[in-house]
Design an enzyme around this catalytic site. Sequence first.
Site, PDB file in Angstrom:
ATOM      1  N   ASN A  13       0.885  -1.166   0.000  1.00  0.00           N
ATOM      2  CA  ASN A  13       0.000   0.000   0.000  1.00  0.00           C
ATOM      3  C   ASN A  13       0.921   1.214   0.000  1.00  0.00           C
ATOM      4  O   ASN A  13       1.486   1.559   1.027  1.00  0.00           O
ATOM      5  CB  ASN A  13      -0.890  -0.023   1.256  1.00  0.00           C
ATOM      6  N   TRP A  14       1.046   1.807  -1.176  1.00  0.00           N
ATOM      7  CA  TRP A  14       2.025   2.902  -1.313  1.00  0.00           C
ATOM      8  C   TRP A  14       1.557   4.203  -0.674  1.00  0.00           C
ATOM      9  O   TRP A  14       2.324   5.130  -0.533  1.00  0.00           O
ATOM     10  CB  TRP A  14       2.334   3.133  -2.800  1.00  0.00           C
ATOM     11  N   LYS A  15       0.266   4.299  -0.368  1.00  0.00           N
ATOM     12  CA  LYS A  15      -0.304   5.541   0.197  1.00  0.00           C
ATOM     13  C   LYS A  15      -0.015   6.719  -0.754  1.00  0.00           C
ATOM     14  O   LYS A  15      -0.036   6.518  -1.961  1.00  0.00           O
ATOM     15  CB  LYS A  15       0.243   5.765   1.606  1.00  0.00           C
ATOM     16  N   HIS A  98      -9.330   1.950   4.605  1.00  0.00           N
ATOM     17  CA  HIS A  98      -8.069   2.061   5.352  1.00  0.00           C
ATOM     18  C   HIS A  98      -8.260   3.030   6.524  1.00  0.00           C
ATOM     19  O   HIS A  98      -9.012   4.006   6.413  1.00  0.00           O
ATOM     20  CB  HIS A  98      -6.955   2.557   4.424  1.00  0.00           C
ATOM     21  N   GLU A 100      -6.542   5.346   7.609  1.00  0.00           N
ATOM     22  CA  GLU A 100      -6.256   6.760   7.301  1.00  0.00           C
ATOM     23  C   GLU A 100      -7.454   7.421   6.640  1.00  0.00           C
ATOM     24  O   GLU A 100      -7.712   8.608   6.844  1.00  0.00           O
ATOM     25  CB  GLU A 100      -4.989   6.850   6.420  1.00  0.00           C
ATOM     26  N   GLU A 170      -5.769  -4.387  10.558  1.00  0.00           N
ATOM     27  CA  GLU A 170      -4.704  -3.408  10.775  1.00  0.00           C
ATOM     28  C   GLU A 170      -4.972  -2.638  12.067  1.00  0.00           C
ATOM     29  O   GLU A 170      -5.734  -1.656  12.051  1.00  0.00           O
ATOM     30  CB  GLU A 170      -4.645  -2.426   9.601  1.00  0.00           C
ATOM     31  N   GLY A 176       2.326   2.485  10.611  1.00  0.00           N
ATOM     32  CA  GLY A 176       3.313   3.542  10.394  1.00  0.00           C
ATOM     33  C   GLY A 176       4.024   3.988  11.659  1.00  0.00           C
ATOM     34  O   GLY A 176       4.734   4.993  11.666  1.00  0.00           O
ATOM     35  N   SER A 216       3.131  -2.048  10.306  1.00  0.00           N
ATOM     36  CA  SER A 216       4.581  -2.183  10.528  1.00  0.00           C
ATOM     37  C   SER A 216       5.090  -3.598  10.269  1.00  0.00           C
ATOM     38  O   SER A 216       6.046  -4.038  10.913  1.00  0.00           O
ATOM     39  CB  SER A 216       4.965  -1.703  11.934  1.00  0.00           C
ATOM     40  N   GLY A 237       2.741  -1.120   4.229  1.00  0.00           N
ATOM     41  CA  GLY A 237       2.912   0.298   3.900  1.00  0.00           C
ATOM     42  C   GLY A 237       4.377   0.612   3.656  1.00  0.00           C
ATOM     43  O   GLY A 237       4.918   0.377   2.573  1.00  0.00           O
ATOM     44  N   GLY A 238       5.036   1.116   4.673  1.00  0.00           N
ATOM     45  CA  GLY A 238       6.420   1.593   4.548  1.00  0.00           C
ATOM     46  C   GLY A 238       7.361   0.634   3.841  1.00  0.00           C
ATOM     47  O   GLY A 238       8.116   1.039   2.931  1.00  0.00           O
TER      48      GLY A 238
END
Length: 255
Positions: A13-15, A98, A100, A170, A176, A216, A237-238
């Site tokens: 998930n590149w956001k 998500h 966010e 999640e 993150g 994470s 993500g990251g």
Amino acid sequence: MNKQVRKTVIAGNWKMNKTPSEATALINEMKPLVKDADCDVVLCVPFVDIAAAIEATKGSNIKIGAENVHFKASGAYTGEISADMLKECGVEYVVIGHSERRQYFGETDQTVNLRTLAALNGGLKAIVCVGETLEQRELGYTETLLKYQTKMALTNVTADQLKNVIIAYEPVWAIGTGVTATADQADEGNGFVRAAIAEAYGKDVAETVTVQYGGSMNAKNADELLSKYNVDGGLIGGASLKAEDFSIIVKAASK
Ligand code: PGA
């Protein structure tokens, strides 16, 4: 993981990261590293990167996803994107709900459900996110909340459509932050999601649904998380922004 009864899926998930040219470069770096994967590999990218990502992944085992979809087919919804638009671009997956989006963009359990139905009716695979905040966990509401969010997201989704649904557990406090749920916490959370699906569709159906963990997950902890029975992959993500790290997670899921 339990590859006998359900798919293992690793999804990035590149956001809001990477321009189209950066997307091409990162995918070209990733392709050789994940080509022998024994799991499904997906990259969910910003809308404007989709064309470049589809082009760069041609002939590879990487599938492309979007990060959101609107619930109407068309109309006066400035700034939104429909399932038909994504489908025609070659998108196969879409992230929905998500945390966010729930936190910053007013996403609710109702809109998550509507978007899920739109994605499925439009022929996309939905990666639906659920998860508790730290406060909800400390109050002891994790199981109740995960079951509620899961059932709300799946309202009016048929058992047949459920074949195209992945749920990503999640925990909001792990996204993150560098704080990962322990493997046991991930397994437990994913187990609550599976139990909710069992309550709605029966145990046999619930066993076939892919439930990812996200928050994470990285090159160091992926092995342990994925060794758990209820952890059928990850929403990353990251670590999905680094080819080497992402490929190590894919390798852990390929065992
Ligand atoms: P993270 O993000 O891996 O950077 O914690 C996961 C996600 O938000 O899907």
